[in-house]
Design a protein around this motif. Sequence first.
Motif: not given
Length: 352
Positions: A32-39, A44-45, A57-66, A81-85
């Motif tokens: 959904l959001v790509g694979r985050p890498e260190p740095g 986050l949600n 009990g996690y912060a959920m990654v919404v996007a890796v903007p860069d 998950a219709r009509y959600t981001p």
Amino acid sequence: MQDVRREWPGAVELTVLIDDDGPRRALAYPALVGRPEPGDTVLLNTTALAMGLGTGGYAMVVAVPDRLPPDPAGPGHLVKARYTPLQATVLGADEQDSPHHGLLREADSLYGAPVIVADLHSALPPILAGLLAERPGTRVVYVMPDGGALPAWFSMSIAQLRAAGALAATVTVGQAFGGDLEAVTVHTGLLAARLVLDAEVIVVAQGPGNLGTGTKWGFSGVSAGEAINAAAVLDGRPVGCLRVSEGDARERHLGVSHHSLTAYGRVALARAQIAVPELGGPFGQRVAAAAASLGDRHELVPVGVEGLRDALASAEKDWGVRLSTMGRRLDEDLAYFLTAAAAGRHTAALLA
């Protein structure tokens, strides 16, 4: 993002730094959001952290903007998950572009396959432990509706059970997604499990993170009664797994939970076999007495639990799966796990 803590199919657990809050756990779904890498900077949600949720009990990654993920390129017209981001387009086994559409278009029967229905996701491993201890090699498919987590990737249990060979596949239905197959409804999910994935036994239980409000009807587990109806109308053999606890501090869940009594006693209109564990002693009598209230609507099947404690411990060790329900481990709420394993044991006898 600081580092990768661990990962399993569909999910990556991260350590992230949140302002002055220090290191915290976060979870990303790369599809959904790509694979985050260190740095990386990650959006986050943090709702689950703020609420102090246990299962989620996690912060959920919404996007890796860069570094955005590639656009979806696969086939499929089902939007979940219709009509959600983070809505996801998937290929449904039952949609017109699916190679299985012809098989499922007029499908109307499970041909007598047993369908074990449970309230909580934590019942899945002990159900399999009881079933496979009696009938090794049984091909079991899990149908996950949308009462709990929507992404099947959230469940480490699914990944561990698959890796151990205890679970053949998962079908995600309704708004849930991320299974080996996708389907629109519980009904087509059951049919896909049986006809496409060749399930000998089907287990239906919501994903992790069920929702309850302490009211008679306000809990996501009412879907257990609806699953009984779906299995029956499709010529399956529904088996109800009771939610039983000796360790829950809440009176409404001690003995047989009101979730089971409401879902099977009021929501389920079709007849099922209800596996009643023979737990012995005063607590076992309490469970049997509560289950007896379901006897007018369902067939109550007493199931011995001898040897199931050892089967559960062996499954936890051999499969690498953590037996836990509401934060309680095997011996902290043994009755819960024995009851689920008893439903598996009874189902194995149906296939004999």
